[in-house]
Scaffold this active site. Sequence first.
Site, PDB file in Angstrom:
ATOM      1  N   ASP A 182      -4.141  -0.745 -11.121  1.00 38.83           N
ATOM      2  CA  ASP A 182      -5.519  -1.163 -11.400  1.00 38.83           C
ATOM      3  C   ASP A 182      -5.677  -1.661 -12.831  1.00 38.83           C
ATOM      4  O   ASP A 182      -6.304  -2.688 -13.089  1.00 38.83           O
ATOM      5  CB  ASP A 182      -6.490   0.009 -11.173  1.00 38.83           C
ATOM      6  N   GLY A 224     -17.117   3.025  -7.143  1.00 40.38           N
ATOM      7  CA  GLY A 224     -16.543   3.930  -6.161  1.00 40.38           C
ATOM      8  C   GLY A 224     -16.302   3.305  -4.795  1.00 40.38           C
ATOM      9  O   GLY A 224     -16.291   3.991  -3.784  1.00 40.38           O
ATOM     10  N   GLU A 271       0.844  -1.220   0.000  1.00 41.49           N
ATOM     11  CA  GLU A 271       0.000   0.000   0.000  1.00 41.49           C
ATOM     12  C   GLU A 271       0.865   1.251   0.000  1.00 41.49           C
ATOM     13  O   GLU A 271       1.808   1.369   0.786  1.00 41.49           O
ATOM     14  CB  GLU A 271      -0.900  -0.030   1.242  1.00 41.49           C
ATOM     15  N   HIS A 272       0.533   2.169  -0.900  1.00 41.01           N
ATOM     16  CA  HIS A 272       1.288   3.424  -1.078  1.00 41.01           C
ATOM     17  C   HIS A 272       2.733   3.148  -1.497  1.00 41.01           C
ATOM     18  O   HIS A 272       3.618   3.965  -1.260  1.00 41.01           O
ATOM     19  CB  HIS A 272       1.239   4.297   0.185  1.00 41.01           C
ATOM     20  N   LEU A 295     -12.769  -0.911  -5.485  1.00 45.17           N
ATOM     21  CA  LEU A 295     -12.524  -2.186  -6.155  1.00 45.17           C
ATOM     22  C   LEU A 295     -12.219  -1.972  -7.636  1.00 45.17           C
ATOM     23  O   LEU A 295     -12.193  -2.897  -8.429  1.00 45.17           O
ATOM     24  CB  LEU A 295     -13.715  -3.135  -5.961  1.00 45.17           C
ATOM     25  N   SER A 296     -12.016  -0.715  -7.985  1.00 45.65           N
ATOM     26  CA  SER A 296     -11.566  -0.318  -9.321  1.00 45.65           C
ATOM     27  C   SER A 296     -12.529  -0.664 -10.446  1.00 45.65           C
ATOM     28  O   SER A 296     -12.158  -1.278 -11.446  1.00 45.65           O
ATOM     29  CB  SER A 296     -10.178  -0.885  -9.617  1.00 45.65           C
ATOM     30  N   SER A 297     -13.755  -0.222 -10.262  1.00 46.90           N
ATOM     31  CA  SER A 297     -14.703  -0.317 -11.378  1.00 46.90           C
ATOM     32  C   SER A 297     -14.215   0.537 -12.541  1.00 46.90           C
ATOM     33  O   SER A 297     -14.514   0.243 -13.699  1.00 46.90           O
ATOM     34  CB  SER A 297     -16.095   0.144 -10.939  1.00 46.90           C
ATOM     35  N   SER A 298     -13.432   1.585 -12.247  1.00 48.29           N
ATOM     36  CA  SER A 298     -12.989   2.481 -13.325  1.00 48.29           C
ATOM     37  C   SER A 298     -12.010   1.765 -14.266  1.00 48.29           C
ATOM     38  O   SER A 298     -12.152   1.843 -15.481  1.00 48.29           O
ATOM     39  CB  SER A 298     -12.372   3.757 -12.750  1.00 48.29           C
ATOM     40  N   ASP A 353       3.207   2.097  -4.761  1.00 52.69           N
ATOM     41  CA  ASP A 353       3.230   2.259  -6.232  1.00 52.69           C
ATOM     42  C   ASP A 353       3.942   3.537  -6.662  1.00 52.69           C
ATOM     43  O   ASP A 353       4.812   3.518  -7.512  1.00 52.69           O
ATOM     44  CB  ASP A 353       1.819   2.171  -6.836  1.00 52.69           C
TER      45      ASP A 353
HETATM   46  P1  ADP Z   1     -13.555   2.771  -8.236  1.00 46.86           P
HETATM   47  O1  ADP Z   1     -12.628   2.635  -9.386  1.00 46.86           O
HETATM   48  O2  ADP Z   1     -12.910   2.510  -6.921  1.00 46.86           O
HETATM   49  O3  ADP Z   1     -14.807   1.977  -8.384  1.00 46.86           O
HETATM   50  P2  ADP Z   1     -13.694   5.451  -9.225  1.00 46.86           P
HETATM   51  O4  ADP Z   1     -14.241   6.707  -8.685  1.00 46.86           O
HETATM   52  O5  ADP Z   1     -12.284   5.423  -9.664  1.00 46.86           O
HETATM   53  O6  ADP Z   1     -13.993   4.307  -8.160  1.00 46.86           O
HETATM   54  O7  ADP Z   1     -14.552   5.022 -10.498  1.00 46.86           O
HETATM   55  C1  ADP Z   1     -15.967   4.979 -10.431  1.00 46.86           C
HETATM   56  C2  ADP Z   1     -16.548   5.710 -11.631  1.00 46.86           C
HETATM   57  O8  ADP Z   1     -16.258   4.975 -12.844  1.00 46.86           O
HETATM   58  C3  ADP Z   1     -18.064   5.776 -11.585  1.00 46.86           C
HETATM   59  O9  ADP Z   1     -18.483   6.891 -10.823  1.00 46.86           O
HETATM   60  C4  ADP Z   1     -18.408   5.921 -13.061  1.00 46.86           C
HETATM   61  O10 ADP Z   1     -18.218   7.249 -13.509  1.00 46.86           O
HETATM   62  C5  ADP Z   1     -17.350   5.047 -13.729  1.00 46.86           C
HETATM   63  N1  ADP Z   1     -17.870   3.675 -13.917  1.00 46.86           N
HETATM   64  C6  ADP Z   1     -17.366   2.550 -13.376  1.00 46.86           C
HETATM   65  N2  ADP Z   1     -18.086   1.467 -13.759  1.00 46.86           N
HETATM   66  C7  ADP Z   1     -19.052   1.919 -14.561  1.00 46.86           C
HETATM   67  C8  ADP Z   1     -20.126   1.303 -15.268  1.00 46.86           C
HETATM   68  N3  ADP Z   1     -20.370  -0.012 -15.192  1.00 46.86           N
HETATM   69  N4  ADP Z   1     -20.911   2.076 -16.039  1.00 46.86           N
HETATM   70  C9  ADP Z   1     -20.699   3.419 -16.115  1.00 46.86           C
HETATM   71  N5  ADP Z   1     -19.720   4.051 -15.454  1.00 46.86           N
HETATM   72  C10 ADP Z   1     -18.908   3.325 -14.681  1.00 46.86           C
HETATM   73 MG    MG Z   2     -10.927   3.829  -9.764  1.00 48.81          MG
END
Ligand code: ADP
Ligand code: MG
Length: 385
Positions: free
Chosen positions: A173, A123, A35-36, A126-129, A38
Site C-alpha cells: 500500500d 476502511g 492476492e496473499h 482502498l488504503s486510505s491509511s 505479499d
Molecule cells: P483502508 O486503509 O482500507 O481505508 P484502514 O482501516 O487501514 O482502511 O484505514 C482507515 C483509517 O485510517 C481510518 O479509520 C482513519 O483512522 C485513518 N484515515 C484514513 N484517511 C483519513 C483521513 N482523510 N483523515 C483522518 N483519518 C484518516
Molecule cells: Mg489500510
Amino acid sequence: MSDAKTRAIEAYVRAYKRHPDHIIRAPGRVNIIGEHTDYNDGFVLPCAIDKDTVVAIGHRDGNAIEILSCDYDRRDIFSIDADIEKSPEAWANYGRGMVKYLLQSGYNLSPSRMSIAGDVPLGSGLSSSAALEMAVGRALIEQSGHKIDPTDLALIGQKAENQFVGCSCGIMDQLISAKASAEHAMLIDCRTLECSAIPIPQNSALLIVNSGITHSNSDGAYNERRAQCEKAARHYGVKALRDIDEKQLEAGKSGLDHLSYRRARHVVTENARTLAAADALQDNDLRELGQLMQQSHISMRDDFEITVPEIDQLADIMNDAIAQYCDGKGGARMTGGGFGGCVIALAPREYMDKIIDSIHHNYSKNDDKQLEMLISIPSTGVNII
Ligand code: ADP
Ligand code: MG
C-alpha cells in the site's frame, strides 16, 4: 480542484488565518492481481486510483506538530521534543507514527501545522491509511526542507502502521502510494521491493465495486492463512512459497496435508499469474489479462477459500458482462484480503456503463443500493500540488 484539496486549504485558512506553505496529495490504491502473495515474498500488481488524501502544511511557532482532520473535525497537537506517545484517537496515530519514525530515521522536522482531507473512502480496502501516511510524511519532509527516497518514505509508513497504529499490513500500500506513475500499474517484488511501472492499455479503466460486505473474523482468517502458508513453506524446505514453482509444488506434495497444499497452490499459481499479468499488460493484451484475473478469482474461491457467495456473484456478473460487451477484453476479480470488500474490473473505458448496468440488473444480494461503484484510471504517486 479536487474536493479534498479545496477542503484541506479552506480548513487551513479558517483555522490558522493564513495560507499553507505546501499542498501535498497521495493516492489510494487497488490491487489488480497478486492476492496473499505479499507475505509469501511474492509479487503484487497494484495501481494508484484517482482518489487522494490531501495535506496542507505550514510553519508553526514553538516545538509542536498540530494536525487538523477535516473528515473527523478533530485536532491533534503533540510536542516533537518529548517521546511521541499513542493517542486514544485512531486517526491521530497515523500522523503521530509518521512523525515518530521520520525523527527516528534522522530527519529533523520543523514544527508545523497541517490540515488533512481525503477523498479515498475510509476502511473500504482502498488504503486510505497508506494515502494518509504518505501525504503526511511527504508534507513534513517538504516543510522541513529535506529530500526522501520514496521507498524509504514507504518503509517509514509501514513501520508507523505496523508498530504505532498496530495493523500488520505488508509494504504494497505504501509503495504504490509513494511511487505510482500515472496510467501505469506497478509490479512489486515483495522480497526485494523492486518496482516496475507497467503501462495500462490506453482507453481502459478500472471499475471498483465495493460490496459493503465485511467479515467479523477476517483478521483470524488472515492469520490462519498466513500460518498455513508458513507451514507449507517449511514442508518444502524453503524460506517462503515464492521459492517454489508449480512443478516443485506437485513433485514435493507427499506428506503435506491437503488443505495446506491447496493454500500453497493458490500462492504458487498466483505468483505465476501476477508475473504473466504484468507481461500481458506490457503487451497490451487485455484478453489475456482478463483470463488471469478470472483464474485468480477462482483460485481465491476454491483453493484459498477467502471469497463469499455475494462476492463470487459480483465477479461472475462482471466477467459475463465483459465477455458479452467487451469481446472478452478485460476481467474481474475480488481484490483485497477477502471475505467481502471490493471486486474490480479492468476493461475498456467505453463499456464501463454496460458493466455497471449488468450489476444493477443481476446482483441479487438484499438490494444493490449498498454497492458503491467507482471508475478510476491509474494515477500518480505522492506529489506536491
Ligand atoms: P483502508 O486503509 O482500507 O481505508 P484502514 O482501516 O487501514 O482502511 O484505514 C482507515 C483509517 O485510517 C481510518 O479509520 C482513519 O483512522 C485513518 N484515515 C484514513 N484517511 C483519513 C483521513 N482523510 N483523515 C483522518 N483519518 C484518516
Ligand atoms: Mg489500510
